[in-house]
Scaffold this active site. Structure first.
Site, PDB file in Angstrom:
ATOM      1  N   GLY A  34       0.816  -1.200   0.000  1.00 37.87           N
ATOM      2  CA  GLY A  34       0.000   0.000   0.000  1.00 37.87           C
ATOM      3  C   GLY A  34       0.848   1.248   0.000  1.00 37.87           C
ATOM      4  O   GLY A  34       2.076   1.191   0.114  1.00 37.87           O
ATOM      5  N   ASP A  89       3.043  -2.645   8.360  1.00 34.51           N
ATOM      6  CA  ASP A  89       2.059  -2.587   7.280  1.00 34.51           C
ATOM      7  C   ASP A  89       1.088  -1.449   7.550  1.00 34.51           C
ATOM      8  O   ASP A  89       1.016  -0.920   8.659  1.00 34.51           O
ATOM      9  CB  ASP A  89       1.310  -3.917   7.192  1.00 34.51           C
ATOM     10  CG  ASP A  89       0.713  -4.175   5.820  1.00 34.51           C
ATOM     11  OD1 ASP A  89       0.698  -3.245   4.984  1.00 34.51           O
ATOM     12  OD2 ASP A  89       0.253  -5.313   5.582  1.00 34.51           O
ATOM     13  N   ALA A  91      -3.048   0.150   7.097  1.00 37.34           N
ATOM     14  CA  ALA A  91      -4.404  -0.327   7.374  1.00 37.34           C
ATOM     15  C   ALA A  91      -5.393   0.623   6.724  1.00 37.34           C
ATOM     16  O   ALA A  91      -5.118   1.811   6.544  1.00 37.34           O
ATOM     17  CB  ALA A  91      -4.661  -0.405   8.878  1.00 37.34           C
ATOM     18  N   GLU A 111      -0.862 -10.545   3.361  1.00 32.02           N
ATOM     19  CA  GLU A 111      -0.640  -9.670   4.512  1.00 32.02           C
ATOM     20  C   GLU A 111      -0.996 -10.370   5.816  1.00 32.02           C
ATOM     21  O   GLU A 111      -0.276 -10.260   6.815  1.00 32.02           O
ATOM     22  CB  GLU A 111      -1.459  -8.382   4.355  1.00 32.02           C
ATOM     23  CG  GLU A 111      -0.921  -7.435   3.299  1.00 32.02           C
ATOM     24  CD  GLU A 111      -1.824  -6.238   3.063  1.00 32.02           C
ATOM     25  OE1 GLU A 111      -1.308  -5.205   2.611  1.00 32.02           O
ATOM     26  OE2 GLU A 111      -3.043  -6.334   3.327  1.00 32.02           O
TER      27      GLU A 111
END
Length: 262
Positions: A34, A89, A91, A111
């Site tokens: 992302g 990561d 969200a 993920e």
């Protein structure tokens, strides 16, 4: 750099910059997918280049793997790494219990596998991702292509008996064709508006034949690093209840980041 970044991009950058402070020499690190995670991969590349940091990365998507290799972050498969020290990561949503919705970028399966194969999951986000109740962001559910319309009907039928406000779903598209994940699957985006019981929903969804995984990450996240447009960050640790506030230096120029893209 700061003169060219929008407040939202600055928030993503400072969250990523602070999160990579958790990475120590010799660690095996899960690399998220992302736009915010891309900043993190770039920051790791900077530490490898400037500080001599030695790490091994495990990517959660092909595009993250390509970016990591581009900026000098060594990447191996999860089977080679076996277990990870931490994963960083982004969200799509997080609540006060640090439960998450992830998968807006289409990599939710990898993920979740990588996150649960880690001693610690650190989430990087901006304040707009914080919600009182999950569900405003469409919940991704990864399904196998075979019989996906039947799976979709089963999912919508199951939602009738669950604590959600919306019950419609849509096949994620890539132009005129279905979006296909790295594992060759489709994604249904569930428009639920509000999820009253995320734990129950996550368990029930994964019992439906044809469903591979859902984008609810329950009791997986340990720390969230929240970036703000003024260059400050808030760090929340769910394990010890600590909340810290810091200011991150944002350099005026940094060639490592000029080609960042969502």
């Amino acid at each position: 750099m700061s003169g060219t970044l929008s407040p939202i991009d600055k928030a993503k950058f400072v969250a990523a910059k602070r999160a990579v402070d958790y990475v120590e020499d010799g660690m095996k690190v899960g690399l998220g997918t992302g736009s915010t995670a891309a900043w993190m991969v770039k920051c790791l590349g900077e530490r490898i280049r400037d500080d001599g940091l030695r790490i091994t990365g495990v990517a959660t998507s092909t595009r993250t793997a390509e970016l990591a290799q581009k900026v000098g972050v060594p990447v191996v498969s999860l089977d080679e790494a076996k277990w990870l020290d931490l994963t960083i990561d982004g969200a799509d949503e997080y609540d006060h219990n640090l439960n998450l919705i992830k998968g807006g970028g289409g990599a939710l399966l990898m993920e979740k596998i990588v996150a649960t194969a880690s001693d610690e999951l650190i989430v990087i986000a901006d304040l707009s991702k914080q919600v009182e109740a999950l569900g405003a962001f469409p919940l991704p559910v990864e399904v196998i292509p075979f019989g996906w319309q039947t799976t979709k009907a089963l999912v919508e039928e199951t939602l009738v008996n669950l604590d959600v406000l919306g019950r419609t779903s849509a096949l994620r598209m890539n132009g005129a064709t279905p979006y296909v994940t790295d594992e060759g699957n489709f994604i249904l985006d569930l428009h639920l508006k509000r999820i009253g019981n995320p734990r129950q929903l996550a368990l029930v969804m994964n019992q439906i034949p044809g469903v591979v995984e859902n984008g609810l990450f329950i009791d997986i996240c340990d720390v969230v690093v929240i970036g703000h447009g003024d260059g400050s960050v808030e760090v929340r640790d769910i394990n010890n209840g600590a909340v810290e506030h810091e200011k991150i230096d944002v350099p005026e120029t940094d060639n490592l980041f000029v080609d960042i893209a969502d």
